[in-house]
Structure formats: C-alpha cells, structure tokens
Design an enzyme around this catalytic site. Structure first.
Site, PDB file in Angstrom:
ATOM      1  N   LYS A 123       5.659 -61.059 -30.126  1.00  0.00           N
ATOM      2  CA  LYS A 123       6.592 -59.894 -29.594  1.00  0.00           C
ATOM      3  C   LYS A 123       6.877 -58.797 -30.439  1.00  0.00           C
ATOM      4  O   LYS A 123       7.375 -57.800 -30.082  1.00  0.00           O
ATOM      5  CB  LYS A 123       7.838 -60.602 -28.998  1.00  0.00           C
ATOM      6  CG  LYS A 123       7.830 -61.681 -28.313  1.00  0.00           C
ATOM      7  CD  LYS A 123       6.975 -61.550 -27.156  1.00  0.00           C
ATOM      8  CE  LYS A 123       6.560 -63.066 -26.427  1.00  0.00           C
ATOM      9  NZ  LYS A 123       5.886 -63.904 -27.125  1.00  0.00           N
ATOM     10  N   CYS A 193      -0.314 -68.035 -36.352  1.00  0.00           N
ATOM     11  CA  CYS A 193      -1.015 -69.072 -36.330  1.00  0.00           C
ATOM     12  C   CYS A 193      -2.676 -69.074 -36.190  1.00  0.00           C
ATOM     13  O   CYS A 193      -2.942 -67.968 -35.564  1.00  0.00           O
ATOM     14  CB  CYS A 193      -0.383 -70.093 -34.767  1.00  0.00           C
ATOM     15  SG  CYS A 193       1.165 -70.382 -35.100  1.00  0.00           S
ATOM     16  N   SER A 466       1.276 -69.863 -23.671  1.00  0.00           N
ATOM     17  CA  SER A 466       0.982 -69.400 -25.082  1.00  0.00           C
ATOM     18  C   SER A 466      -0.778 -68.926 -25.167  1.00  0.00           C
ATOM     19  O   SER A 466      -1.399 -69.056 -24.319  1.00  0.00           O
ATOM     20  CB  SER A 466       1.085 -70.582 -25.746  1.00  0.00           C
ATOM     21  OG  SER A 466       0.443 -70.690 -27.091  1.00  0.00           O
TER      22      SER A 466
HETATM   23  C1  LIG Z   1       3.061 -70.192 -30.758  1.00  0.00           C
HETATM   24  C2  LIG Z   1       1.956 -69.456 -30.313  1.00  0.00           C
HETATM   25  C3  LIG Z   1       0.706 -70.429 -30.534  1.00  0.00           C
HETATM   26  O1  LIG Z   1       1.679 -68.372 -31.165  1.00  0.00           O
HETATM   27  C4  LIG Z   1       1.943 -68.769 -29.011  1.00  0.00           C
HETATM   28  O2  LIG Z   1       3.478 -68.210 -29.118  1.00  0.00           O
HETATM   29  C5  LIG Z   1       1.022 -68.136 -28.469  1.00  0.00           C
HETATM   30  O3  LIG Z   1       1.523 -67.041 -27.634  1.00  0.00           O
HETATM   31  O4  LIG Z   1      -0.026 -67.653 -28.849  1.00  0.00           O
HETATM   32 MG   LIG Z   2       3.648 -66.957 -27.725  1.00  0.00          MG
END
Ligand SMILES: CC(C)(O)[C@@H](O)C(=O)O
Ligand SMILES: [Mg+2]
EC number: 4.2.1.9
Length: 549
Positions: A123, A193, A466
């Site tokens: 965000k 991530c 996600s």
């Molecule tokens: C935790 C994550 C994998 O970052 C998720 O919030 C996303 O929207 O990709």
């Molecule tokens: Mg997310």
C-alpha cells in the site's frame, strides 16, 4: 530560479519561518537551494522496510551532491503478510489513503520544491504515487527492493510456501515440524516478499509508468545496485526540480497503458487493478476498468513469475529486469518519457543482456493472453478481476454450486474442516471496501485450498487477494454485498458459472428470481468504530479503485 520553497523562505515576512529552518542546522548557502522532501516509510516491523534508512542515506547524499537540500519525513507502512488472516487485514487498504494524505500534508505545509518517495510493500508504493500525482510537484520514486529467495533442503522457498504449508498440515500431507522448518527458512532477510506479489508488482508498475529510474524495480534489497540507484535517484530529483518536470508529465494515459502492458506480460497481482486506477484518479486521467481488457487483449503473458510460475524477482533482475521486459514487448508499448529523462523506447534500445528463457519473446509466450482479466456478468455487473496466469487450463470454464460465507473467517474454518468438495464455488462476501470494511486480502483461504490439494474449487469474493494467491480466485466483485450488489443475494447451492474466455461471471438464476431477491435484499450492517467506521463511509467501489471521496 523561482522556487516553491520561497513561500517559506523568501522576504522579510518569512524571517520567523527561516529562523525555524536555521534551527535545523541549515546554512545561509543551503537556504537558497531547492528543498527536497524525502518521504520514507522506514519502520521496524515490516521486512520490506528495515533497509530503507540505508536507502535514504544514499538518496540524501545524491540530493546534496546535485545542489539540493534533503528533508526526510516518515509515513506509516503495514506488512500485509503479518496483518494477514485476522482483523488486522482490514486496516491495510485504508493505510494507502493515510499514506497519500500524510505525504500531501507534509509537502503542502512545508512547500517543498521536489519529492523523493522511498517506499516498498503493497500500500505504500501506490499511496506515495497517489500523493505525487495529487500534489504534482517534481517527484521521483525509489522502491526498496525485493527479498532473496529462501532455501529449504536445497529447494527455493518463499512466503507462499509457508502459507500453503498451513493447508498441507490440515490435509495431513505435512507435519507441523516440517512447516516450522520451512517457516524458519523461507524469509532470509530484508526486502519485499520474493515473488511477483503485490509489492513487487507495484515496484514494476512504478518503473513501467516511468516514475522510477530504469532497472530499479527488480534490484534485490541487499544488492549494492540498490544503494547506487538510491544515490542517482536523489541526484535526479534535483534535476527534475530544475527542469520543472512534474508527475503528471510522466503519469499519462500512455504511461498508464504501458504499466498495464507490463502487468499483463508479467502476470502481476490483481491488486494493481485497484492501485493503478487510484493513481490515475489522482492524476485526473480517464483511465478505467475496460482499459485493462483492451490493453490486455493484445499483450501476451511472457514471464512465469511466482506464484503462478517458478521465477522470483531476483531471477527477473538477473534476466534483465523491467528494461528487458520493455525490450521484449516494445511492439506493444507507447514511447513515453520517464523521470530518468530517457524514454521507454530508448531504455528498451539500450538493453545489452536479456535472458529469453525467463523473459520470453511474445511470439512464444507463456500464455497467449495477458496475465490478468476483468470479468463481468450478472454476479459482477460492475466488474471483477482474476489472475488467469495462475489458473489451470481446465478451470477456465467452470460451473458449480455456491458455498456461501458471510466473511473470510467462516470460509477458512470450513476449508480447514474439509467441508468443501471439488467443484464447489466458494463465495465470501461482506469483505468489500465498505463491507469488510477495508477489503481484506485473503491469502489464508486461497493458500489453504492449494495446500489441501483442491484443483477444482473456485473462490469468489467482494474482497481482495494477495499477489501470492493462485488458482481460480475471482476478487473485487462490484458492487459489493454491503452496497447491495448481487453477490449479496447468492444462496447456498445456486449455480455459478465462470468463463474466463468470454470474461464472464454469472449467477444462473432466472431474471425474475434475480429481481425479486434484489428487491428484498437488505445488506448486513456491521457495528464499526474508529478509522474503519470513517473509511467505510467514505470509500468508493472496487471498480473505481476503492478511493475515498
Ligand atoms: C503478503 C503478500 C504476499 O505481500 C501479499 O500481501 C500480497 O498482496 O502480495
Ligand atoms: Mg497484499
């Protein structure tokens, strides 16, 4: 040079303001230079953010080297992964507006001449881009970089392996001890991530729309290249002020379409649909949901990124990054200017190396169509979104009975208790922007379905997913249940029909039945307090980017 910051530092009437600026240690010489606001979302709780102080240090040095004066301030930042699967997830999307507002408040109050946005994670990147587009002072973004892959017993693992492990433990195909070992190995340090989840997709979108320097998006957080590009970003911010190049010179219909083209080529997170529309709204561009289908129709999916495919962001970086993607899809791109002063076409032309085994040629793509699709139909009259790059071929057309849940937690309990059968279409409602509120993303149930080994269960929601979600999961159904949308009148066992080829999502009941159910429909109301109560009143629907009005 006339400077915006003269409003706080020029003329005898500004002696008090200058006096306070001198209290910061600013010299008379610096007083006459451009003042650059440096918005930094550094904090101690988000792995993507823990390196951002280092990044800021290099940005500030770059600003000073080019003759500007940096003034750093912070915004909040939420880790969607830590917020996932519980009440906390409702606060994530509202934080985007808070971040945009915070940056606006700081740059308007202090009359900065320019802005550097240091941001990462889901965000924060869109929030800062929204502020840049809204205030329209010369601005540049540096995204914080991705996390290296984890390794478990010689195999690459990432956050989605931990989420899907929960389903495997529930299925009995993994022990809790094995899951603990993966949990310890999967996330080796700072950065967003690893896969093409939302954070990294938004970094790619930022570069694709021209708001960060070439190559920035895919550089890992721990790579010294991130420190070098931080310095160059700082330098460039001062030049943007001197040349008076503003975000709305960069964020145009053409560059938004280029962002969508890159999104389609990579198979990015469904959340980009919300965020790109919100950024376009701030830039006062007439960019809408249909633009995704129109653009996506022609651009093939060329890169098998995680979670749909095997590649991490590190692999994308080593394969040439976004400049190499530009090169491969140059036939679809419009030649627009970027904050670097180099156009998209010139960036593509300057690519010296690209790994075609990872970033494929559009003539031999991963999938003929783009990675995302907008669907419409009687169940989603204003639209909804699916990442078709992560859907198996045999689920592109599907009919099945509705299994209705009034919220994510009930659905999760039913999934883990194995009350779902192959063929079912899970409907999770009252999780939209107003109804959730905050439109939580639901990586826990979608990963649990994967971990439990289901291959023919679809999931439909007015909430979000996600970037790590894979499988036939359709989100952002609009209008949402809380706004009286037809998702609110689905009954257990109703037949739902999905057709990704035709881009349709339908509730197979007669028109009369639909009308009578909608006439009698009284959406549930939740007792809300604080920020969620305010947000629920102010937020618009997902098909317009869920912006607050
Ligand atoms: C935790 C994550 C994998 O970052 C998720 O919030 C996303 O929207 O990709
Ligand atoms: Mg997310």
């Amino acid at each position: 040079m006339n400077m915006r910051s003269d409003e706080v530092k020029s003329g005898y009437a500004r002696a008090p303001n200058r006096s306070l600026i001198r209290a910061l240690g600013i010299t008379e010489n610096e007083m006459h230079k451009p003042f650059i606001g440096v918005a930094n979302s550094w904090n101690d709780i988000v792995p993507g953010h823990i390196n951002l102080r280092l990044v800021a240090g290099r940005v500030r040095e770059g600003i000073a080297a080019e003759g500007g004066v940096p003034f750093e301030f912070n915004t909040i930042g939420i880790c969607d992964g830590i917020a996932m699967g519980h009440e906390g997830m409702r606060y994530s999307l509202p934080s985007r507006e808070n971040i945009a507002d915070s940056v606006e408040l700081m740059i308007q109050a202090h009359r900065f001449d320019g802005l550097v946005c240091i941001c990462t994670c889901d965000k924060i990147v869109p929030g800062m881009l929204m502020a840049a587009a809204r205030c329209n002072i010369p601005a540049i973004v540096i995204t914080g970089g991705n996390m290296l892959p984890g390794y478990h017993e010689g195999c690459e693992v990432s956050l989605t392996d931990v989420f899907e492990g929960v389903g495997k433990v529930a299925a009995g195909s993994m022990t809790e001890d094995e899951l603990f070992e993966i949990e310890c190995d999967a996330m080796p340090g700072c950065g967003s991530c690893q896969g093409l989840y939302t954070a990294n997709t938004m970094a790619c979108m930022t570069e694709a729309m021209g708001m960060s320097l070439p190559g920035c998006a895919a550089i890992p957080a721990v790579d010294a290249a991130k420190m070098r590009i931080a310095y160059e970003t700082g330098r460039r911010s001062v030049q943007l002020v001197k040349d008076d190049i503003k975000p709305r010179d960069i964020i145009t219909m053409q560059s938004m379409r280029n962002a969508v083209r890159v999104d389609m080529a990579l198979g990015g997170s469904t959340n980009t649909v919300l965020h790109l529309m919100a950024i376009a709204t701030e830039a006062e561009l007439p960019f809408n949901l249909e633009d995704f289908n129109k653009v996506g129709d022609v651009v093939p999916h060329i890169c098998a990124m995680q979670p749909g495919g095997p590649h991490s962001m590190q692999t994308l970086h080593r394969s040439g990054g976004i400049p190499a993607v530009f090169k491969q899809i140059e036939r679809y791109l419009e030649d627009t200017m970027t904050v670097s002063g180099i156009s998209v076409q010139a960036i593509a032309d300057s690519v010296k190396y690209l790994n075609e085994a990872v970033i494929k040629c559009p003539d031999s793509p991963e999938h003929a169509g783009g990675g995302l699709r907008i669907l419409k139909g009687s169940l989603a009259p204003s639209g909804c979104v699916i990442k078709c790059a992560a859907v198996n071929d045999d689920m592109w057309r599907h009919r099945g009975p509705a299994r209705v849940f009034e919220g994510e937690m009930d659905a999760m309990d039913a999934i883990l208790a194995k009350k779902i059968s192959e063929g079912d279409v899970i409907v999770i409602r009252y999780e939209g922007p107003k109804g959730g509120p905050g439109m939580p993303e639901m990586l826990s149930p979608t990963s649990a379905l994967m971990g439990l080994g289901y291959t023919k269960v679809a999931l439909i929601t007015d909430g979000r997913f996600s970037g790590g979600t894979r499988g036939p999961c359709i989100g952002h159904v609009a209008p949402e249940a809380a706004a009286g949308g037809p998702i609110g009148i689905v009954e257990e066992g109703d037949e739902i029909e999905i057709d990704l080829f035709e881009r349709r999502l339908d509730l197979n009941i007669s028109e009369d039945e639909m009308k009578s159910r909608l006439d009698n429909f009284r959406p549930l109301k939740k007792d809300l307090k604080g920020v969620l109560a305010r947000y629920s009143k102010m937020v618009g629907q997902a098909d317009k980017g869920a912006v607050t009005e």
